[in-house]
Design an enzyme around this catalytic site. Structure first.
Site, mmCIF file in Angstrom:
data_model
loop_
_atom_site.group_PDB
_atom_site.id
_atom_site.type_symbol
_atom_site.label_atom_id
_atom_site.label_comp_id
_atom_site.label_asym_id
_atom_site.label_seq_id
_atom_site.Cartn_x
_atom_site.Cartn_y
_atom_site.Cartn_z
ATOM 1 N N ASN A 207 102.871 56.273 27.226
ATOM 2 C CA ASN A 207 104.026 56.017 28.089
ATOM 3 C C ASN A 207 103.604 55.839 29.548
ATOM 4 O OD1 ASN A 207 106.137 56.032 26.198
ATOM 5 N ND2 ASN A 207 106.048 58.261 26.079
ATOM 6 N N ASP B 185 102.100 61.715 24.411
ATOM 7 C CA ASP B 185 101.961 60.957 25.669
ATOM 8 C C ASP B 185 103.219 61.159 26.526
ATOM 9 O OD1 ASP B 185 103.705 59.559 23.970
ATOM 10 O OD2 ASP B 185 103.099 57.591 24.732
ATOM 11 N N ASP C 24 108.830 62.966 24.038
ATOM 12 C CA ASP C 24 107.709 63.866 23.715
ATOM 13 C C ASP C 24 108.003 65.264 24.270
ATOM 14 O OD1 ASP C 24 105.191 61.789 23.089
ATOM 15 O OD2 ASP C 24 106.603 61.015 24.563
ATOM 16 N N HIS D 226 113.660 59.677 19.986
ATOM 17 C CA HIS D 226 112.694 59.418 18.912
ATOM 18 C C HIS D 226 111.835 60.628 18.503
ATOM 19 C CE1 HIS D 226 113.320 55.080 19.611
ATOM 20 N NE2 HIS D 226 113.056 55.263 20.890
ATOM 21 N N ASP D 227 111.002 61.091 19.438
ATOM 22 C CA ASP D 227 109.889 61.974 19.051
ATOM 23 C C ASP D 227 110.285 63.309 18.406
ATOM 24 O OD1 ASP D 227 108.066 60.095 19.842
ATOM 25 O OD2 ASP D 227 107.781 60.926 21.846
ATOM 26 N N PHE E 249 106.546 50.800 19.745
ATOM 27 C CA PHE E 249 105.617 51.062 20.857
ATOM 28 C C PHE E 249 104.358 51.835 20.445
ATOM 29 C CE2 PHE E 249 104.169 53.772 24.401
ATOM 30 C CZ PHE E 249 103.851 52.795 25.332
ATOM 31 N N ASN E 250 104.510 52.994 19.794
ATOM 32 C CA ASN E 250 103.330 53.830 19.512
ATOM 33 C C ASN E 250 102.309 53.088 18.655
ATOM 34 O OD1 ASN E 250 104.332 55.978 20.944
ATOM 35 N ND2 ASN E 250 105.223 56.996 19.152
ATOM 36 N N THR F 42 103.047 62.033 18.490
ATOM 37 C CA THR F 42 104.263 61.394 19.006
ATOM 38 C C THR F 42 103.913 60.317 20.036
ATOM 39 O OG1 THR F 42 104.552 63.076 20.723
ATOM 40 C CG2 THR F 42 105.672 63.469 18.628
#
Ligand code: BDR
Ligand code: CA
Length: 310
Positions: free
Chosen positions: A40, A11, A16, A238-239, A164-165, A123
Site C-alpha cells: 500500500n 502492508d 491491514d 478487505h483484510d 491489488f495484492n 494481507t
C-alpha cells in the site's frame, strides 16, 4: 482453550490495521509476530504503520521488515486509497518501540521452527511468504495453513482482471498457490460485500474505547478515499476477512478448487483464475471464499473492538 498461533504478514494499510486489531483481541488466536512488506505504501511507511499499531495496542510481539520490492516486477503503491503515510487519518503518539533485528523471512522461519504449527495470515503482496518458502522449505511442515486476503473469482480492483495484492507480485503469488500448502483465499468476491456504510461506522464509534476511536478515525479517511476513487458509499473492509474467518469460520463459505495465477504479463496479469466449476480437472490447490454472512461479519468486528478496554 488452546489458542491458534498466527503471524500477520502485511502492508498497513487501513484494512491491514483493522486485521491487526481483530487478531489482537480474538479470544481464540495468539498473534505471535508481524512481518511487513511494501505494498500500500513503501516499506519504510508500511513498517512504521505496523509499529504504530503494535505500540497503540500494547502488544509485546516482534515486528520485522521484509521485501521492499516484488520478486520480478516493478513496485507499485496505493496512495490514493491509503494516503501519503499509508495510514492517513490518525496521528499516533511518538514511537518508542523498534523493529526486530531480523528481516521478515528470518523472523518467519524462527517463529515457525520454534512452534509446532502456525497459521500465516498474509494481507499484502505475497513476496515475503514466497521468499520464505523458497529459502527455507523446511518450515513447510510447521505451517498449519495460509489464510490470505487477495485475488478474485470475478473482476479485479486495480485492473479489469486483477486484485491489488496479487497484481503487486503475481510471481510470488504463484509460489504460494503452487506450494502444496493449505491455502485459503479471501478474495474480492466476499470482501467487496462488507461495505463500511456510515451507519456501520457510527455503530462502531458508539463503542467509545481507545481502539474503536482509532478504527473510526482511520475508517473515515478510508471511506472518503474509496468514495473518491471507486464511488463506493462504504469502503470494502478487505483484510479483516482473514481474521474474522479464523475467529468464526461459519461467517465465510469456502469452496476447494484449482487456482492458477496469471503470470503471463498480458492484460490479465495477476488474475487468480479460479476454476469454480472444475472445467479443467486440475488439482484443487486452494479453498476460495464464495459467500459471506455480512451481518455476522460486522458482529465479529464489533465484538473484537468491544474487547479492548480504555
Ligand atoms: C487489498 O489491497 C490493499 O490496498 C488492501 O490493504 C487489501 O489488502 C485489497 O485489494
Ligand atoms: Ca493489505
Amino acid at each position: 482453550m488452546d489458542k491458534r498461533k498466527i503471524i500477520i504478514d502485511c502492508d498497513p494499510g487501513h484494512d491491514d490495521a483493522v486485521a491487526i486489531m481483530m487478531a489482537a483481541s480474538a479470544p481464540n488466536l495468539e498473534l505471535i509476530g508481524i512481518t511487513v512488506e511494501a505494498g500500500n505504501q513503501t516499506l519504510e511507511k508500511t513498517g512504521r504503520n505496523a509499529l504504530n499499531m503494535v505500540q497503540y495496542l500494547n502488544l509485546d510481539i516482534p515486528v520485522a521488515l521484509g521485501a521492499n520490492h516484488p520478486l520480478k516486477r516493478e513496485p507499485q503503491t496505493c496512495a490514493e486509497i491509503h494516503g501519503e503515510s499509508g495510514l492517513d487519518g490518525f496521528t499516533f503518539p511518538p514511537l518508542k518501540i523498534s523493529f526486530d533485528k531480523r528481516d521478515a523471512v528470518t523472523l518467519l522461519k524462527d517463529l515457525l521452527l520454534a512452534n509446532d504449527k502456525v497459521t500465516l495470515v498474509p494481507t499484502g503482496p505475497l513476496t515475503n511468504i514466497a521468499l520464505l518458502l523458497q529459502k527455507h522449505p523446511e518450515v513447510k511442515s510447521h505451517i498449519e495453513e495460509i489464510v490470505l486476503m487477495g485475488g478474485s473469482i470475478g473482476y479485479g480492483n486495480v485492473s479489469p482482471a486483477a486484485e491489488f495484492n496479487i497484481l503487486c507480485d503475481p510471481e510470488a503469488a504463484e509460489v504460494v498457490f503452487e506450494s502444496g500448502l493449505t491455502v485459503k483465499m479471501m478474495g474480492l468476491d466476499v470482501t467487496r460485500r462488507v461495505l463500511l456504510y456510515p451507519e456501520i461506522l457510527e455503530r462502531m464509534n458508539k463503542i467509545g474505547n481507545k481502539v474503536s476511536d482509532l478504527f473510526y478515525a482511520l475508517m473515515k479517511t478510508f471511506n472518503a478515499n474509496q468514495k473518491k476513487i471507486f464511488g463506493h458509499e462504504g469502503a470494502p473492509l478487505h483484510d479483516p476477512a482473514t481474521i474474522v474467518y479464523l475467529i468464526n469460520p461459519n461467517v465465510i463459505t469456502l469452496k476447494k478448487m484449482n487456482v492458477e495465477i496469471d503470470v503471463s504479463g498480458g492484460p490479465s496479469y495477476g488474475r487468480t483464475n479460479c476454476d469454480q466449476f472444475d472445467y479443467l480437472h486440475r488439482p484443487h490447490n486452494a479453498y476460495v471464499a464464495i459467500d459471506i454472512d455480512v451481518d455476522e461479519y460486522w458482529n465479529v468486528i464489533e465484538k473484537g473492538l468491544k474487547a479492548f478496554s480504555n
